[in-house]
Design a protein around this motif. Structure first.
Motif, mmCIF file in Angstrom:
data_model
loop_
_atom_site.group_PDB
_atom_site.id
_atom_site.type_symbol
_atom_site.label_atom_id
_atom_site.label_comp_id
_atom_site.label_asym_id
_atom_site.label_seq_id
_atom_site.Cartn_x
_atom_site.Cartn_y
_atom_site.Cartn_z
ATOM 1 N N LEU A 119 3.928 41.067 9.563
ATOM 2 C CA LEU A 119 3.192 40.101 8.756
ATOM 3 C C LEU A 119 1.743 40.548 8.635
ATOM 4 C CD1 LEU A 119 3.722 36.308 9.030
ATOM 5 C CD2 LEU A 119 1.404 37.173 8.915
ATOM 6 N N THR A 120 1.207 40.550 7.420
ATOM 7 C CA THR A 120 -0.194 40.904 7.156
ATOM 8 C C THR A 120 -0.973 39.643 6.805
ATOM 9 O OG1 THR A 120 0.448 43.083 6.336
ATOM 10 C CG2 THR A 120 -1.742 42.295 5.745
ATOM 11 N N TYR A 121 -2.158 39.492 7.390
ATOM 12 C CA TYR A 121 -2.951 38.282 7.154
ATOM 13 C C TYR A 121 -4.435 38.636 7.125
ATOM 14 C CZ TYR A 121 -3.775 38.417 12.217
ATOM 15 O OH TYR A 121 -4.133 38.805 13.497
ATOM 16 N N ILE A 122 -5.206 37.698 6.588
ATOM 17 C CA ILE A 122 -6.661 37.865 6.516
ATOM 18 C C ILE A 122 -7.314 36.737 7.301
ATOM 19 C CG2 ILE A 122 -8.678 37.915 5.002
ATOM 20 C CD1 ILE A 122 -6.868 38.974 2.782
ATOM 21 N N ARG A 123 -8.239 37.110 8.183
ATOM 22 C CA ARG A 123 -9.000 36.123 8.959
ATOM 23 C C ARG A 123 -10.465 36.548 8.966
ATOM 24 N NH1 ARG A 123 -7.325 35.902 14.988
ATOM 25 N NH2 ARG A 123 -5.403 35.083 14.063
ATOM 26 N N ASN A 124 -11.326 35.669 8.483
ATOM 27 C CA ASN A 124 -12.760 35.971 8.411
ATOM 28 C C ASN A 124 -13.010 37.280 7.658
ATOM 29 O OD1 ASN A 124 -13.362 33.650 9.973
ATOM 30 N ND2 ASN A 124 -13.069 34.818 11.877
ATOM 31 N N ASP A 125 -12.287 37.455 6.533
ATOM 32 C CA ASP A 125 -12.431 38.613 5.651
ATOM 33 C C ASP A 125 -11.961 39.924 6.276
ATOM 34 O OD1 ASP A 125 -13.532 37.056 3.604
ATOM 35 O OD2 ASP A 125 -15.554 37.271 4.424
ATOM 36 N N VAL A 126 -11.268 39.822 7.398
ATOM 37 C CA VAL A 126 -10.727 41.003 8.052
ATOM 38 C C VAL A 126 -9.204 40.979 7.955
ATOM 39 C CG1 VAL A 126 -10.517 42.279 10.224
ATOM 40 C CG2 VAL A 126 -12.686 41.157 9.631
ATOM 41 N N THR A 127 -8.614 42.081 7.475
ATOM 42 C CA THR A 127 -7.154 42.172 7.333
ATOM 43 C C THR A 127 -6.543 42.726 8.615
ATOM 44 O OG1 THR A 127 -7.319 42.551 4.950
ATOM 45 C CG2 THR A 127 -5.263 43.177 6.009
ATOM 46 N N ALA A 128 -5.446 42.087 9.050
ATOM 47 C CA ALA A 128 -4.762 42.517 10.265
ATOM 48 C C ALA A 128 -3.261 42.374 10.086
ATOM 49 C CB ALA A 128 -5.246 41.692 11.462
ATOM 50 N N THR A 129 -2.503 43.001 10.956
ATOM 51 C CA THR A 129 -1.045 42.885 10.923
ATOM 52 C C THR A 129 -0.533 42.490 12.301
ATOM 53 O OG1 THR A 129 -0.731 45.238 11.437
ATOM 54 C CG2 THR A 129 -0.817 44.625 9.108
ATOM 55 N N THR A 130 0.631 41.864 12.311
ATOM 56 C CA THR A 130 1.262 41.478 13.565
ATOM 57 C C THR A 130 2.766 41.418 13.359
ATOM 58 O OG1 THR A 130 1.261 39.853 15.364
ATOM 59 C CG2 THR A 130 1.137 39.007 13.104
ATOM 60 N N THR A 131 3.504 41.438 14.418
ATOM 61 C CA THR A 131 4.963 41.339 14.351
ATOM 62 C C THR A 131 5.413 39.982 14.870
ATOM 63 O OG1 THR A 131 5.237 43.725 14.642
ATOM 64 C CG2 THR A 131 7.153 42.343 15.091
ATOM 65 N N VAL A 132 6.273 39.331 14.097
ATOM 66 C CA VAL A 132 6.743 37.973 14.418
ATOM 67 C C VAL A 132 8.248 37.985 14.566
ATOM 68 C CG1 VAL A 132 6.811 35.574 13.657
ATOM 69 C CG2 VAL A 132 4.825 36.991 13.107
ATOM 70 N N THR A 133 8.739 37.311 15.610
ATOM 71 C CA THR A 133 10.177 37.130 15.791
ATOM 72 C C THR A 133 10.548 35.708 15.384
ATOM 73 O OG1 THR A 133 10.223 38.705 17.632
ATOM 74 C CG2 THR A 133 12.119 37.208 17.407
ATOM 75 N N LEU A 134 11.338 35.566 14.325
ATOM 76 C CA LEU A 134 11.659 34.256 13.770
ATOM 77 C C LEU A 134 12.623 33.502 14.676
ATOM 78 C CD1 LEU A 134 12.139 35.316 10.042
ATOM 79 C CD2 LEU A 134 10.056 34.422 11.113
ATOM 80 N N THR A 135 12.423 32.204 14.779
ATOM 81 C CA THR A 135 13.312 31.358 15.584
ATOM 82 C C THR A 135 13.977 30.311 14.690
ATOM 83 O OG1 THR A 135 11.486 29.845 16.129
ATOM 84 C CG2 THR A 135 11.900 31.673 17.659
ATOM 85 N N ALA A 136 14.926 29.598 15.247
ATOM 86 C CA ALA A 136 15.667 28.596 14.472
ATOM 87 C C ALA A 136 14.846 27.320 14.293
ATOM 88 C CB ALA A 136 16.976 28.277 15.168
ATOM 89 N N GLY A 137 14.890 26.795 13.088
ATOM 90 C CA GLY A 137 14.208 25.543 12.815
ATOM 91 C C GLY A 137 15.027 24.368 13.322
ATOM 92 N N LYS A 138 14.406 23.222 13.451
ATOM 93 C CA LYS A 138 15.079 22.014 13.941
ATOM 94 C C LYS A 138 15.057 20.941 12.861
ATOM 95 C CE LYS A 138 13.846 22.884 18.770
ATOM 96 N NZ LYS A 138 13.172 22.354 19.978
#
Length: 377
Positions: A358-377
Motif C-alpha cells: 500500500l502506498t500513502y502520503i503523509r505530510n507530503d511525504v510518500t511511503a509504502t507499507t505491507t498490509v495483511t487483510l483480515t476478515a470483516g465482521k
C-alpha cells in the motif's frame, strides 16, 4: 337494375394484373387459359431436373434447403447451450416484489443470483419463485446471501440440472466478445451480444444505499436492462465470466430513460465463485478489510483515511502496518487509487489473509507499507 353476373357474357375481364400509363391492361379468359398452359409446361420442364436444356439452351438451377448450419462457438450455438441453465426469478413479499435472473451452479438445484433480486423477500419473509427455461416452476429457499458483494445462493428441490461452466475473469481482456443472458422486463431467455468495455470499475450495486454493495466490476456494452440482474455474462467459449448486476442510466434529466445505454456491469466470476462457495458451506460469506474508516466526502485523488480518533481499528491491519488517521492512500497492490470507492472495491477483490503493498502520503511525504487483510465482521 340487375347485378352483373361474374363470368357471364359481356362481363369483361376477370383479372387486372397491372397498370401502365394510368390505364388498366386487360387479359381475356382465352388468353389467360393459354398463359396458364404455357406456364405449367415451363414449370414441368424446370422441375424435372435442376440441370438440362430448355429450347436448346443449357440451364443450371441451384437447390435451396431449409437447413441452417450454425458453427460451434457461434452466438446461436452458445445461446442454445447456455439458456437451459438460466432461470427467471420472481421474489414477492407483502411490501412488493422484484424480478431477476439466476443460473445453475450445481446440478442439484443450487442457483446463483444477486442479493438485491431476493433481498426484499428475504427481509419480509416473502416467496421466491423460480421458473426454468422449459417452463417448470419451483419455490426456492435461500441458502445464503451477502449484501457486501450483492450475491445470493438459492436452491430448488430438483436434480439433474445442467450447471454452467465457470471461467476465469482474471484472464478477461478489454475487447473480448461476451454474451449476456437473462430475463429483462420478464422476457426470459433474452440474449444480447457485446464486448468487455473496461475492467476494474468501482460500481455500487443494490436497490438501496444501505446495501453497501461495492463491486470491482467488468463493464460491457451488451444490453443489460432491469430483470437481467443475476444472469450470466459468458465468454466466447460459453463459460461464465461475470454476474450481471448493474446498469448506468441517463436519469430523469435526460428524458427519464431507464433502459440500457450500453453501460452494463457484472461481478467478476472469480469473486462470485468464492462467495458462492462460502454461502453454500456456511450460509454466509466473509470479506477482507483494511481496518480503517474512509472519508467518503474527500474529493481529491486518492482515498483519505478519516481524520478522527476512531478512523483506525485498534489491532487491525492498518494499525499493524503503521497507518494513521488522515493518511492519503494512492496505490493498493500496484493499482492506482483515485477515489474512495476504488479503494473499497480493490480491497474486496482480495481474499482474507492476502498481503498487499500500500502506498500513502503523509505530510507530503510518500511511503509504502505491507498490509495483511483480515476478515470483516
Amino acid at each position: 337494375m340487375t347485378s352483373p353476373q361474374i363470368g357471364g357474357p359481356n362481363t369483361g375481364p376477370w383479372w387486372v394484373p397491372a397498370s401502365r400509363n394510368g390505364k388498366a391492361n386487360f387479359i381475356t379468359r382465352a388468353n389467360a387459359i393459354l398463359l396458364a398452359f404455357v406456364a405449367g409446361l415451363v414449370g414441368a420442364i424446370f422441375g424435372a431436373s435442376s440441370s438440362g436444356s430448355l429450347f436448346g439452351q443449357s440451364i443450371n438451377l441451384s437447390r435451396v434447403t431449409n437447413s441452417v448450419e450454425r458453427a460451434p462457438g457461434s452466438v446461436a450455438d452458445l445461446a442454445q447451450r447456455v439458456i437451459p441453465s438460466v432461470v427467471s426469478i420472481e421474489a414477492s413479499s407483502k411490501d412488493g416484489g422484484s424480478t431477476g435472473t439466476g443460473f445453475v451452479i450445481e446440478s442439484n438445484g443450487y442457483i446463483l443470483t444477486n442479493n438485491h433480486v431476493i433481498a426484499e423477500a428475504a427481509t419480509n419473509n416473502g416467496d421466491i419463485d423460480v421458473t426454468l427455461n422449459n417452463g417448470q416452476k419451483y419455490v426456492a429457499k435461500i441458502i445464503g446471501r451477502d449484501a457486501s458483494y450483492d450475491l445470493a445462493v438459492i436452491k430448488i428441490a430438483t436434480t439433474g440440472l445442467t450447471a454452467l461452466q465457470l471461467g476465469d475473469s482474471d484472464k478477461v481482456a478489454v475487447g473480448d466478445s461476451v454474451i449476456a443472458i437473462g430475463s429483462p422486463l420478464g422476457l426470459s431467455g433474452t440474449v444480447t451480444l457485446g464486448i468487455i468495455s473496461a475492467k476494474d470499475r468501482a460500481v455500487t450495486a443494490g436497490e438501496t444505499g444501505s446495501d453497501n454493495s461495492f463491486i470491482n466490476a467488468l463493464q460491457t456494452d451488451a444490453a443489460i436492462n432491469p430483470g437481467n440482474s443475476g444472469g450470466p455474462l459468458i465468454d466466447s467459449t460459453g463459460a461464465v465470466i461475470g454476474v450481471n448486476s448493474a446498469i448506468a442510466t441517463l436519469g430523469s434529466s435526460f428524458g427519464s430513460q431507464s433502459g440500457s445505454i450500453g453501460l452494463g456491469f457484472a461481478i467478476p466470476i472469480n469473486q462470485a465463485r468464492k462467495t458462492a462457495d462460502q454461502l453454500i458451506k456456511n450460509g454466509k460469506a466473509t470479506y477482507p478489510v483494511l481496518g480503517v474508516s474512509i472519508d467518503m466526502k474527500f474529493e481529491g485523488d486518492g482515498a483519505r483515511i478519516a481524520a478522527n480518533d476512531k478512523a483506525i481499528l485498534p489491532g487491525g491491519p492498518a494499525a499493524k502496518a503503521g497507518l494513521k488517521a488522515g493518511d492519503l492512500i494512492t496505490k493498493f497492490d500496484g493499482r492506482t487509487i483515485k477515489t474512495s470507492e476504488e479503494l473499497i472495491v480493490a480491497i474486496r477483490s482480495k481474499s482474507v489473509g492476502d498481503k498487499v503493498q500500500l502506498t500513502y502520503i503523509r505530510n507530503d511525504v510518500t511511503a509504502t507499507t505491507t498490509v495483511t487483510l483480515t476478515a470483516g465482521k
